[in-house]
Design a protein around this motif. Structure first.
Motif, mmCIF file in Angstrom:
data_model
loop_
_atom_site.group_PDB
_atom_site.id
_atom_site.type_symbol
_atom_site.label_atom_id
_atom_site.label_comp_id
_atom_site.label_asym_id
_atom_site.label_seq_id
_atom_site.Cartn_x
_atom_site.Cartn_y
_atom_site.Cartn_z
ATOM 1 N N ASP A 155 0.741 -1.274 -0.010
ATOM 2 C CA ASP A 155 0.133 0.067 -0.035
ATOM 3 C C ASP A 155 0.870 1.215 0.097
ATOM 4 O O ASP A 155 1.585 1.451 0.947
ATOM 5 C CB ASP A 155 -0.858 0.007 1.111
ATOM 6 N N ARG A 156 0.878 2.042 -1.031
ATOM 7 C CA ARG A 156 1.889 3.055 -1.237
ATOM 8 C C ARG A 156 1.528 4.385 -0.244
ATOM 9 O O ARG A 156 2.401 5.146 0.136
ATOM 10 C CB ARG A 156 1.776 3.570 -2.710
ATOM 11 N N ASN A 157 0.295 4.308 0.193
ATOM 12 C CA ASN A 157 -0.102 5.250 1.213
ATOM 13 C C ASN A 157 0.505 5.113 2.470
ATOM 14 O O ASN A 157 0.784 6.141 3.339
ATOM 15 C CB ASN A 157 -1.637 5.719 1.202
ATOM 16 N N THR A 158 0.619 3.749 2.997
ATOM 17 C CA THR A 158 1.118 3.630 4.265
ATOM 18 C C THR A 158 2.526 2.974 4.341
ATOM 19 O O THR A 158 3.217 2.830 5.162
ATOM 20 C CB THR A 158 0.304 2.421 4.918
ATOM 21 N N TYR A 162 -0.982 -3.931 2.266
ATOM 22 C CA TYR A 162 -2.319 -3.420 2.092
ATOM 23 C C TYR A 162 -3.453 -4.053 3.028
ATOM 24 O O TYR A 162 -3.466 -5.439 3.090
ATOM 25 C CB TYR A 162 -2.935 -3.635 0.519
ATOM 26 N N ALA A 200 -4.233 -0.885 -5.756
ATOM 27 C CA ALA A 200 -3.051 -0.565 -5.065
ATOM 28 C C ALA A 200 -1.813 -1.533 -5.585
ATOM 29 O O ALA A 200 -0.800 -0.922 -5.591
ATOM 30 C CB ALA A 200 -3.460 -1.149 -3.487
ATOM 31 N N ARG A 203 -0.693 0.106 -8.778
ATOM 32 C CA ARG A 203 -0.039 1.600 -8.370
ATOM 33 C C ARG A 203 1.419 1.499 -7.704
ATOM 34 O O ARG A 203 2.282 1.936 -7.955
ATOM 35 C CB ARG A 203 -0.749 2.347 -7.316
ATOM 36 N N SER A 204 1.639 0.441 -6.940
ATOM 37 C CA SER A 204 2.867 0.046 -6.362
ATOM 38 C C SER A 204 4.022 -0.131 -7.454
ATOM 39 O O SER A 204 5.157 -0.121 -7.245
ATOM 40 C CB SER A 204 2.687 -1.233 -5.516
#
Ligand SMILES: *[C@@H]1O[C@H](CO)[C@@H](O)[C@H](O)[C@H]1NC(C)=O
Ligand SMILES: *[C@@H]1O[C@H](CO)[C@@H](O)[C@H](O)[C@H]1NC(C)=O
Ligand SMILES: *[C@@H]1O[C@H](CO)[C@@H](O)[C@H](O)[C@H]1NC(C)=O
Length: 636
Positions: A155-158, A162, A200, A203-204
């Motif tokens: 998960d690129r946000n965290t 994910y 996700a 995107r990664s």
């Protein structure tokens, strides 16, 4: 088992989807691909086997010899993550280097600078220091190897695994196991982009490519027969949000129609319009009709979200090459004659295709160099407008009449080969596809027949047999509800599919064929209520067409374009196998280009031979050798 079905491509598209795409420029960068991209790609000379050393050596040559001619992208083609060891080949399983998040990593054996998880960072930086741009090939979806390892998803946000609904998501959750890439069934499968976890994962990948310093991605197994509009749309969206401008290229181009091109032209910068182009004449001529159709539909240089998009006629397999699908590097010369190479360059140039040279740069001979750097043709490729086929040409050959009558003498009309029916795929929007209907023979056998003239019309319809499929799991039952498999006869265990287990070349533009019946999406069909028969894998519909087996592709062709300063470009192509004098009327050329040239006197030159041909007022006539091309500039 291949049965009699061969190709067919539909040119007539009646209506198009409207795509509205905002045309904002990426932040801080010029518009992408404002002219057709140009560069070198490793596939034709190395297949998948290229090493870092070979790649950088090639890039250095591009920088020294070709960059001044606009060749600026150097692209590593597929399988850069595959270890080059015994047992590894283009559809092997288990030889790839992947990270903990199921992402492909360059094989450190072939790409030493990638060791320690550095990916292509160093290669990209070296390429940038040469004043060039760096591209990579990537496959659709997720690798079978990552699915087998059931890797976590980044998960690129965290920056960690994910998580949704209180659990970590893994490769198994997002992989569409029955959507393996049709020509690399062991390698990759699509991911479910309806799931946030699937998004996700994609995107990664692309955000990492941007971090490596990539300038170009060639996304394969997402277009043509392998159309995956969901993945293209999402990847395009990810690329748009990056701060790094990355050119987006789609592949392959089997069975591409202008309608299909319209669906992606706003999302990408270039997209293939044929299967793979190799160095044989049939592949070269397979590009003429589809290029004409793309030009006629205004697809050349159409607006894209980040600039423009270009129908891509594929790499130029000229010079020193390898073979399709091989484990070997360059070892042989192009099999095209010089005339055929010149024909290819001329069409690619005037149709404004991206120009990606494919030969081994370390052995770039002067003839090939002169062909790919022909300055007037490169200027046409970059700057000309109004590029289109010019249909009003006539040809005459001194010997044609004689040889034809010689061939047919003594043969009664009906002794010639009859037309054969061939099955191919086309857009479901084509009204002709609505000709399938159920035809019950007795209680046990149900057929689906092609009857374009309506049910019960004269003659034997072409029929396929409905077959009970054996779904083994609940998952399959849900996926294939309402779908059917179609067999070639009531007794044979072979089913119609749309796949071949290798990349197709340009002349083989369809994938309708039979193979052993198995539960796979590419063998699953659905009969729509309007009578079209749609394939679950390709999303395209089955069509049948009569072709005359005597019809030898050939003839003469011509293209025109307008130059930057109002000059006119005219190309003659002789696809026939004998020398032909080709003629065009200046007034007709003017009409096609929107200029009144009825009383004009034009000065004109033939560019390949540097000939000053003086002036012309009415008819341009020029003798072109077989399989050769002539290229004129007219100042009127
Ligand atoms: C564009 O880049 C500038 C400078 O990096 C930044 O301040 C700005 O927010 C960016 N704009 C957009 C729309 O991303
Ligand atoms: C190729 O061209 C270069 C530069 O024009 C010339 O020096 C060289 O001799 C040529 N090589 C051959 C084999 O003709
Ligand atoms: C037939 O029906 C399908 C499914 O509703 C649709 O996608 C397709 O465009 C239709 N084809 C024509 C030619 O109307």
């Amino acid at each position: 088992m291949d049965v009699f079905f061969v190709g067919c491509l539909s040119f007539f598209i009646l209506h198009f989807l409207n795509i509205s795409v905002s045309a904002h420029a990426p932040n801080g960068t010029e518009l992408r691909a404002s002219s057709p991209p140009r560069g070198w790609n490793s596939y034709d000379s190395f297949c998948w086997t290229i090493s870092e050393e070979e790649f950088l050596e090639s890039a250095e040559i591009v920088s020294q010899r070709l960059k001044t001619y606009g060749y600026e992208y150097v692209v590593v083609d597929y399988l850069w993550y595959r270890k080059k060891v015994p047992g590894a080949y283009v559809d092997s399983l288990g030889y790839d280097v992947i990270d903990d998040w199921g992402r492909m990593m360059p094989d450190p054996g072939r790409w030493p600078s990638s060791a320690g998880g550095r990916g292509f960072t160093e290669v990209a930086s070296k390429v940038h220091n040469m004043g060039l741009k760096f591209g990579i090939h990537v496959m659709a979806g997720i690798s079978t190897q990552a699915v087998n390892a059931n890797t976590l998803i980044l998960d690129r946000n965290t920056g960690s695994a994910y998580v949704k609904g209180g659990r970590q998501w893994r490769a198994h959750d997002i992989a569409l196991k029955d959507r393996a890439c049709a020509w690399m069934t062991h390698g990759f499968m699509s991911v479910n982009t309806n799931l946030e976890a699937g998004k996700a994962f994609l995107r990664s990948l692309y955000e990492q490519y941007a971090e490596w310093g990539i300038d170009f991605v060639k996304h394969d197994c997402v277009f043509g027969d392998d159309l995956n509009l969901d993945e293209i749309t999402y990847v395009s969206d990810v690329l748009q949000k990056l701060h790094r401008p990355i050119l987006y290229s789609l592949s392959p181009g089997t069975s591409v129609t202008p309608a299909m091109a319209q669906k992606v032209s706003g999302l990408a910068n270039m997209y293939r319009i044929t299967g793979d182009d190799w160095d044989n004449w049939a592949d070269v001529i397979a590009h003429f009709d589809v290029s004409r159709d793309m030009a006629a539909m205004g697809m050349i240089g159409a607006n894209s979200w980040s600039g423009n998009s270009w129908p891509d006629l594929d790499m130029l397999p000229l010079g020193w090459l390898t073979n399709q699908g091989s484990n070997e590097g360059p070892h042989r010369s192009s099999r095209l004659s010089f005339s055929e190479q010149r024909t290819q360059m001329t069409l690619w140039g005037i149709a404004k295709s991206p120009l990606m040279f494919g030969g081994d740069l370390r052995k770039l001979d002067n003839t090939t160099f002169n062909l790919i750097t022909k300055s007037e043709l490169l200027a046409i490729n970059t700057y000309s407008t109004n590029n289109k086929e010019f249909p009003h040409v006539t040809g005459s050959t001194a010997v044609k009449e004689k040889s034809l009558s010689g061939r047919l003498r003594g043969l009664p009309e009906d002794a010639r080969e009859p037309d054969i029916e061939v099955l191919g795929m086309t857009s479901c929007e084509d009204p002709k596809t609505k000709s399938w209907s159920v035809n019950v023979m007795d209680q046990s056998v149900e057929r689906i027949c092609w009857e374009p003239e309506g049910k019960g019309s004269k003659g034997q319809p072409l029929c396929l047999y409905k077959r009970k499929h054996l779904l083994t799991s609940d998952e399959q039952t849900i996926l294939h509800r309402g779908k059917l498999q179609l067999s070639a006869s009531s007794s044979m265990d072979i089913c119609l599919d749309v796949a071949q287990k290798r990349k197709l070349t340009a002349r083989e533009f369809t994938r309708g064929r039979f193979s052993r019946c198995r539960v796979e999406t590419n063998q699953m069909w659905e009969l729509n209520s309007n009578g079209s028969l749609v394939n679950s894998y390709a999303g395209q519909c089955a069509t049948v067409r009569k072709i005359n087996t005597n019809a030898i592709p050939g003839g003469i062709r011509s293209w025109v374009a307008t130059g930057r300063k109002g000059e006119i470009y005219l190309a003659f192509f002789n696809l026939d196998s004998q020398k032909t004098t080709i003629s065009a009327q200046v007034a007709d050329i003017g009409e096609v280009l929107g200029k009144d040239l009825r009383d004009a006197t034009c000065r004109y030159f033939e560019l390949w031979n540097d000939l000053d041909l003086g002036t012309v007022t009415q008819t341009i006539s020029y003798t072109v050798e077989f399989h050769d091309a002539a290229l004129f500039v007219l100042y009127c």
